[in-house]
Design an enzyme around this catalytic site. Structure first.
Site, PDB file in Angstrom:
ATOM      1  N   LYS A  48       0.815  -1.197   0.000  1.00 42.12           N
ATOM      2  CA  LYS A  48       0.000   0.000   0.000  1.00 42.12           C
ATOM      3  C   LYS A  48       0.856   1.258   0.000  1.00 42.12           C
ATOM      4  CE  LYS A  48      -3.044  -2.350   3.250  1.00 42.12           C
ATOM      5  NZ  LYS A  48      -3.458  -2.332   4.676  1.00 42.12           N
ATOM      6  N   GLU A 104       7.384   2.339  -6.395  1.00 42.88           N
ATOM      7  CA  GLU A 104       7.524   1.899  -5.007  1.00 42.88           C
ATOM      8  C   GLU A 104       7.706   3.117  -4.098  1.00 42.88           C
ATOM      9  OE1 GLU A 104       6.906   0.084  -2.699  1.00 42.88           O
ATOM     10  OE2 GLU A 104       8.326  -1.576  -2.528  1.00 42.88           O
ATOM     11  N   ASP A 108      14.843  -0.075   0.528  1.00 40.67           N
ATOM     12  CA  ASP A 108      15.589  -0.193   1.769  1.00 40.67           C
ATOM     13  C   ASP A 108      16.653  -1.276   1.548  1.00 40.67           C
ATOM     14  OD1 ASP A 108      16.034   0.287   4.520  1.00 40.67           O
ATOM     15  OD2 ASP A 108      14.696  -1.338   5.086  1.00 40.67           O
ATOM     16  N   PHE A 157      13.950   5.428  10.174  1.00 42.12           N
ATOM     17  CA  PHE A 157      12.631   4.916   9.803  1.00 42.12           C
ATOM     18  C   PHE A 157      11.670   6.079   9.596  1.00 42.12           C
ATOM     19  CE2 PHE A 157       8.568   2.818  10.067  1.00 42.12           C
ATOM     20  CZ  PHE A 157       8.793   1.719   9.259  1.00 42.12           C
ATOM     21  N   VAL A 158      11.143   6.169   8.367  1.00 43.43           N
ATOM     22  CA  VAL A 158      10.291   7.306   8.022  1.00 43.43           C
ATOM     23  C   VAL A 158       8.852   6.872   7.765  1.00 43.43           C
ATOM     24  CG1 VAL A 158      12.199   8.672   7.093  1.00 43.43           C
ATOM     25  CG2 VAL A 158      10.917   7.158   5.568  1.00 43.43           C
ATOM     26  N   ASP A 164       4.107   3.738   6.140  1.00 40.37           N
ATOM     27  CA  ASP A 164       3.451   3.455   7.416  1.00 40.37           C
ATOM     28  C   ASP A 164       4.403   2.897   8.461  1.00 40.37           C
ATOM     29  OD1 ASP A 164       3.797   0.851   6.142  1.00 40.37           O
ATOM     30  OD2 ASP A 164       2.474   0.083   7.720  1.00 40.37           O
ATOM     31  N   ARG A 170       0.091   6.784   7.179  1.00 36.00           N
ATOM     32  CA  ARG A 170       0.113   6.881   5.709  1.00 36.00           C
ATOM     33  C   ARG A 170      -0.500   8.189   5.229  1.00 36.00           C
ATOM     34  NH1 ARG A 170       1.520   1.790   3.735  1.00 36.00           N
ATOM     35  NH2 ARG A 170       0.669  -0.014   4.815  1.00 36.00           N
TER      36      ARG A 170
END
Ligand code: IMP
Ligand code: MG
Length: 186
Positions: A48, A104, A108, A157-158, A164, A170
């Protein structure tokens, strides 16, 4: 800060502002329009996380493209990849001899897209390119480069603009660094 202000309390800081995202997405759409001139690519959004980026991007592409979606998972609720990719929703269109552009949210480790690229190439796509909103090159575990990207980001971590943590954040219009206290307490 606005109607989403509550969500911002869980961020350490805003990393990419919505105005800067909009500019980058517009430029990217123009590049894709030029690069694919005369062709009808199948633009595959990865659910998602990519939906917000995807919906903005395709409106900046002036081509007769076709839309498709795939859902894959490799994460669960953790912030690190498991290395295992599972296809939850597959394509409906036949990609044989077609130009496929994968959209995308973030690369990562690269494990997810590495797997997807192979999967689409096995199905006979004429070309496969990768377009990502964010790139986190510091954490790459496989040899994978995006053909198009908007922002390179540090190893943090974003969330936001589609990304999410445990299905939350989101709907944040900007991209922010999630405060580690949020996932450390989980
Ligand atoms: P990869 O297979 O490790 O490249 O994982 C890519 C997927 O992991 C992305 O599509 C995201 O769903 C998720 N992911 C990786 N880093 C982040 C992040 O910083 N925030 C939110 N999701 C992330
Ligand atoms: Mg994702």
């Amino acid at each position: 800060m606005d109607s989403n202000a509550k969500l911002y309390q869980d961020l350490d800081r805003v990393l990419v502002r919505r105005e800067d995202i909009a500019v980058a997405v517009k430029q990217l759409g123009q590049r894709i329009t030029e690069d694919y001139a005369g062709r009808t690519p199948i633009v595959v959004g990865i659910l998602k996380g990519a939906v917000v980026f995807y919906s903005d991007l395709i409106r900046e592409i002036d081509l007769p493209l076709q839309t498709e979606f795939m859902s894959v998972s490799s994460y669960g609720a953790a912030t690190r990849t498991t290395g295992v990719v599972k296809i939850n929703l597959d394509l409906r269109l036949d990609v044989t001899d077609r130009d496929v552009l994968i959209v995308e949210d973030i690369i990562d480790s690269g494990v997810t897209l590495h797997y997807l690229k192979q999967h689409l190439s096995d199905r006979g796509a004429a070309s496969i390119r990768i377009c990502t909103l964010l790139d986190k090159p510091a954490r790459r575990r496989v040899d994978l480069k995006a053909d198009y990207f908007c922002f390179t980001i540090p190893d943090e971590f974003v969330v936001g603009y589609g990304l999410d943590y445990a299905e939350k954040y989101r709907n944040l219009p900007d991209i922010g660094v999630l405060s580690p206290r949020i996932y450390q307490q989980a």
